[in-house]
Design a protein around this motif. Structure first.
Motif, PDB file in Angstrom:
ATOM      1  N   ALA A  87     -14.258 -12.634  25.500  1.00  6.04           N
ATOM      2  CA  ALA A  87     -14.543 -13.864  26.250  1.00  6.04           C
ATOM      3  C   ALA A  87     -13.279 -14.703  26.363  1.00  6.04           C
ATOM      4  N   ALA A  88     -13.107 -15.323  27.530  1.00  2.00           N
ATOM      5  CA  ALA A  88     -11.929 -16.160  27.768  1.00  2.00           C
ATOM      6  C   ALA A  88     -12.338 -17.374  28.585  1.00  2.00           C
ATOM      7  N   ARG A  89     -11.406 -18.312  28.666  1.00  2.00           N
ATOM      8  CA  ARG A  89     -11.623 -19.530  29.438  1.00  2.00           C
ATOM      9  C   ARG A  89     -10.438 -19.700  30.365  1.00  2.00           C
ATOM     10  N   ILE A  90     -10.676 -20.221  31.556  1.00  2.27           N
ATOM     11  CA  ILE A  90      -9.565 -20.591  32.439  1.00  2.27           C
ATOM     12  C   ILE A  90      -9.706 -22.075  32.729  1.00  2.27           C
ATOM     13  N   MET A 100     -10.978 -25.440  32.318  1.00  4.65           N
ATOM     14  CA  MET A 100     -12.217 -25.910  31.675  1.00  4.65           C
ATOM     15  C   MET A 100     -13.369 -24.939  31.890  1.00  4.65           C
ATOM     16  N   GLN A 101     -13.074 -23.813  32.544  1.00  2.00           N
ATOM     17  CA  GLN A 101     -14.144 -22.912  32.968  1.00  2.00           C
ATOM     18  C   GLN A 101     -14.371 -21.776  31.974  1.00  2.00           C
ATOM     19  N   ASN A 102     -15.543 -21.793  31.332  1.00  2.00           N
ATOM     20  CA  ASN A 102     -15.929 -20.670  30.476  1.00  2.00           C
ATOM     21  C   ASN A 102     -16.462 -19.534  31.346  1.00  2.00           C
ATOM     22  N   GLY A 103     -16.777 -18.416  30.723  1.00  2.00           N
ATOM     23  CA  GLY A 103     -17.461 -17.339  31.437  1.00  2.00           C
ATOM     24  C   GLY A 103     -16.542 -16.254  31.970  1.00  2.00           C
ATOM     25  N   TRP A 104     -15.251 -16.362  31.651  1.00  2.00           N
ATOM     26  CA  TRP A 104     -14.321 -15.315  32.070  1.00  2.00           C
ATOM     27  C   TRP A 104     -14.247 -14.212  31.018  1.00  2.00           C
ATOM     28  N   SER A 111     -20.177 -11.908  33.700  1.00  2.00           N
ATOM     29  CA  SER A 111     -19.030 -12.826  33.704  1.00  2.00           C
ATOM     30  C   SER A 111     -18.787 -13.367  35.106  1.00  2.00           C
ATOM     31  N   HIS A 159      -8.732 -15.332  23.310  1.00  2.00           N
ATOM     32  CA  HIS A 159      -9.291 -15.442  21.960  1.00  2.00           C
ATOM     33  C   HIS A 159      -8.127 -15.603  20.974  1.00  2.00           C
TER      34      HIS A 159
END
Ligand code: COA
Length: 166
Positions: free
Chosen positions: A65-68, A70-74, A107, A157
């Motif tokens: 799991a990653a964030r770009i 402020m956006q989670n779900g990547w 995702s 992560h």
């Protein structure tokens, strides 16, 4: 050759394979197998795919799991590794295709730091506002499944050891 989920008995072969594959790269940090082990130990592997042929692990791909911004779900793709003696046989392509198929259901998109010459063929590309601090921008790529442009820093992560601002 089949692509399947990693099972417990695969882990030594996966570490060895990742070490061997990245050992061919001058820019390798030499820590890629450690990253996989840390992601696994922390339950952070969204995907842990192996390519197996005739009972041998010949390829491996992780996703976490990653964030770009402020956006989670990547989903962060990598490390990706193929046994050097089996390069250019479509194994990396098969691992990525299977990962993208699965991640589309879970995702908003996939992102990675890697060679654009390789990942471009799967639809990954750079975006003007997508970055990883300290990393050349041409290597930071994403494939948004909804077509919405990613904006901000790609936050990995903590197992990647990048010391990014969470
Ligand atoms: C990158 C890697 C996973 C590709 O695996 P593979 O199974 O050989 O890849 P495929 O057979 O699916 O695709 C091979 C094609 O990609 C090309 N390719 C491989 N690495 C490339 C790179 N860094 N840049 C551009 N093209 C690349 C090959 O030239 C080949 O092209 P062709 O189909 O026109 O002949 C493998 O080379 C590897 O394990 N490398 C060491 C670890 C690594 O670099 N991992 C990715 C880090 S981001």
């Amino acid at each position: 050759m089949q692509i399947r989920n990693e099972i417990t008995g695969d882990t030594p072969a996966v570490s060895q394979l990742v070490t061997e594959a990245f050992g061919t790269l001058p820019q390798s940090s030499g820590t890629e197998a450690n990253i996989v082990e840390a992601l696994r130990a922390q339950g952070a592997l969204t995907l842990s795919l192996v390519a197996e042929d005739d009972g041998e692990v010949i390829g491996y791909l992780a996703a976490s799991a990653a964030r770009i911004g402020m956006q989670n779900g990547w989903a962060l793709l990598g490390p990706l590794a193929v046994l050097p003696s089996r390069h250019r046989q479509g194994i990396g392509t098969a691992l990525i295709a299977e990962a993208l198929l699965r991640l589309r259901a879970t995702s908003r998109g996939a992102a990675l730091v890697g060679d654009p010459g390789y990942y471009g063929r799967f639809g990954f590309r750079t975006f003007i506002d997508l970055c990883v601090v300290g990393c050349p921008p041409e290597f930071v790529q994403a494939l948004p499944f909804d077509g919405v442009e990613p904006r901000g820093e790609l936050i990995h992560h903590s197992a990647f050891g990048l010391n990014q601002q969470g």
